[in-house]
Write a protein that holds these residues in place. Sequence first.
Motif, short mmCIF file in Angstrom:
data_model
loop_
_atom_site.label_atom_id
_atom_site.label_comp_id
_atom_site.label_asym_id
_atom_site.label_seq_id
_atom_site.Cartn_x
_atom_site.Cartn_y
_atom_site.Cartn_z
N VAL A 286 -30.47 88.38 103.59
CA VAL A 286 -31.30 87.34 104.16
C VAL A 286 -32.70 87.88 104.43
O VAL A 286 -32.87 88.87 105.14
CB VAL A 286 -30.68 86.80 105.48
CG1 VAL A 286 -31.60 85.79 106.13
CG2 VAL A 286 -29.32 86.18 105.19
N GLY A 287 -33.72 87.20 103.87
CA GLY A 287 -35.10 87.60 104.07
C GLY A 287 -35.81 86.69 105.06
O GLY A 287 -35.42 85.54 105.26
N VAL A 288 -36.87 87.21 105.67
CA VAL A 288 -37.64 86.44 106.65
C VAL A 288 -38.28 85.23 105.99
O VAL A 288 -38.25 84.11 106.53
CB VAL A 288 -38.72 87.33 107.30
CG1 VAL A 288 -39.60 86.50 108.22
CG2 VAL A 288 -38.06 88.46 108.08
N ALA A 289 -38.88 85.43 104.80
CA ALA A 289 -39.57 84.32 104.12
C ALA A 289 -38.61 83.19 103.80
O ALA A 289 -38.91 82.00 104.02
CB ALA A 289 -40.23 84.83 102.83
N ALA A 290 -37.42 83.54 103.30
CA ALA A 290 -36.44 82.50 102.95
C ALA A 290 -36.00 81.74 104.19
O ALA A 290 -35.84 80.51 104.16
CB ALA A 290 -35.24 83.14 102.24
N MET A 291 -35.79 82.45 105.30
CA MET A 291 -35.35 81.80 106.52
C MET A 291 -36.41 80.85 107.06
O MET A 291 -36.11 79.73 107.49
CB MET A 291 -35.03 82.87 107.57
CG MET A 291 -34.28 82.36 108.79
SD MET A 291 -32.58 81.94 108.47
CE MET A 291 -32.65 80.17 108.69
N LEU A 292 -37.66 81.27 107.06
CA LEU A 292 -38.75 80.42 107.54
C LEU A 292 -38.93 79.19 106.64
O LEU A 292 -39.17 78.08 107.13
CB LEU A 292 -40.05 81.22 107.60
CG LEU A 292 -40.13 82.30 108.68
CD1 LEU A 292 -41.42 83.10 108.54
CD2 LEU A 292 -40.02 81.70 110.07
N LEU A 293 -38.80 79.38 105.34
CA LEU A 293 -38.92 78.24 104.42
C LEU A 293 -37.77 77.26 104.61
O LEU A 293 -37.96 76.05 104.50
CB LEU A 293 -38.95 78.76 102.98
CG LEU A 293 -40.25 79.43 102.54
CD1 LEU A 293 -40.07 80.13 101.19
CD2 LEU A 293 -41.39 78.41 102.46
N ALA A 294 -36.58 77.78 104.90
CA ALA A 294 -35.44 76.90 105.15
C ALA A 294 -35.68 76.04 106.40
O ALA A 294 -35.36 74.84 106.41
CB ALA A 294 -34.17 77.72 105.32
N CYS A 295 -36.27 76.62 107.44
CA CYS A 295 -36.57 75.85 108.65
C CYS A 295 -37.70 74.85 108.38
O CYS A 295 -37.69 73.74 108.94
CB CYS A 295 -36.95 76.80 109.78
SG CYS A 295 -35.54 77.72 110.45
N LEU A 296 -38.67 75.24 107.57
CA LEU A 296 -39.73 74.29 107.20
C LEU A 296 -39.15 73.11 106.45
O LEU A 296 -39.56 71.95 106.66
CB LEU A 296 -40.78 75.01 106.33
CG LEU A 296 -41.95 74.16 105.86
CD1 LEU A 296 -42.78 73.66 107.04
CD2 LEU A 296 -42.83 74.95 104.88
N TRP A 297 -38.19 73.37 105.60
CA TRP A 297 -37.50 72.29 104.87
C TRP A 297 -36.84 71.32 105.84
O TRP A 297 -36.96 70.09 105.69
CB TRP A 297 -36.47 72.94 103.94
CG TRP A 297 -35.46 72.02 103.36
CD1 TRP A 297 -35.67 70.80 102.78
CD2 TRP A 297 -34.04 72.27 103.29
NE1 TRP A 297 -34.47 70.27 102.36
CE2 TRP A 297 -33.47 71.15 102.64
CE3 TRP A 297 -33.23 73.33 103.68
CZ2 TRP A 297 -32.09 71.05 102.41
CZ3 TRP A 297 -31.88 73.25 103.44
CH2 TRP A 297 -31.32 72.12 102.81
N LYS A 298 -36.16 71.85 106.85
CA LYS A 298 -35.52 70.98 107.84
C LYS A 298 -36.55 70.19 108.64
O LYS A 298 -36.30 69.05 109.03
CB LYS A 298 -34.65 71.82 108.78
CG LYS A 298 -33.45 72.46 108.12
CD LYS A 298 -32.50 71.42 107.55
CE LYS A 298 -31.29 72.08 106.90
NZ LYS A 298 -30.35 71.07 106.32
#
Length: 389
Positions: A286-298
Amino acid sequence: MPDSRHLHTLVQVVAGLALNVFPAIFIAIYARIAPIETQGFLALALAVGVYVAQLFNAFIVEGRLATPDAEGEPGLPGWVVLLSAAACGLLVIGPAVASSAVLMAGAIGVMTGLLMTRSIGVVTGEWKTEGFAASALIVASVIALWMADQHNPHCVRVLAVGALLAVVVRYRPRKAMPRMGFPPDVRRSSWVTAETAVVGAVQPAITSILLVMVGPAASVTFRVISTVAGALEPILAYGRYRLLAHGHRGELKAFVAVFTAGMVVVLVAAFGGVGSLIFGPAWQGVGVAAMLLACLWKAFMLVSTVPFAALRKAGKTVLVFWIRGASTVVYLAISVGFLMVWQSTAAIFLAFAVSEMITAVVYHCAAVRGAPDYAAAFGMRRLRQRLGQ
């Protein structure tokens, strides 16, 4: 009491978060006891299980909510309890590392029971029952995760029993829907189910593509990030059902406030060590960028939920179907394109964020034209009035 409504909302949201506990803990357990190939298939099985559960829920529960003249409150059909019991039974009587067929059947049955009971609980407002059900699932999940750390073979059995308790606690035989839950307006429910089928196909499709193109580790990572970001989904679902049942007036501010607080909690927990504590080895990718983008998607899903609910409440089921169908095409096209270029989970969630932003704009334009209440609050005339003040 002035705080009672806030208490009810808090309990309902926490109960919704518990819905996401089962797939999260299942993945976390298998990260400790199963080979990576089995973990990859479990990720796919859970995606398919959620998808099938959404179809049942759309046909029986959401289709009823989209029928303005439907009589009475929705209740849980008895066959849902039997389906969940059979699915949990497969996980209980079999080995901890189950076969592919058991994983698929178990995921479908359990997620169907958990999602449908949760949806009906939101609509009926039975917050105490929701609290008891959520507590049973959370306690069982914590025990199961601890047992998995000890490599105890009964860990999956404990998780399955907790899920079944969460379903049974919510069941009220006297309030069950007539005709085994068959919707009052089959045509309208069919449109609602069709739109859910189109939109819901994205997750299992992308999980399958990742499994084939990048490998089981990437598939597991994608599912882990989706599950963590999915902790915001119960808030979105709660807001959506409240908007469907009562309209946006008086509901929107509380919806946005709870979502914002939820996102802060999710990010702090994820990056504060809770993610690695729960998921163990599965958290390594799990990467920081992917996690932040997932929250932006939500967050973009929060924006699109308001006009979507307004259109659904106005009975525009056919229009919503075509919008959601077009949105799914956009999701798949952008996701596959980004994945072919970068081959990373971050690329997938970036594609999801872009696609949802496009979808939100389309929903807004359609709701301004097709939902009078929404147009009165968010249309250009209302915007000019606000700017003129």
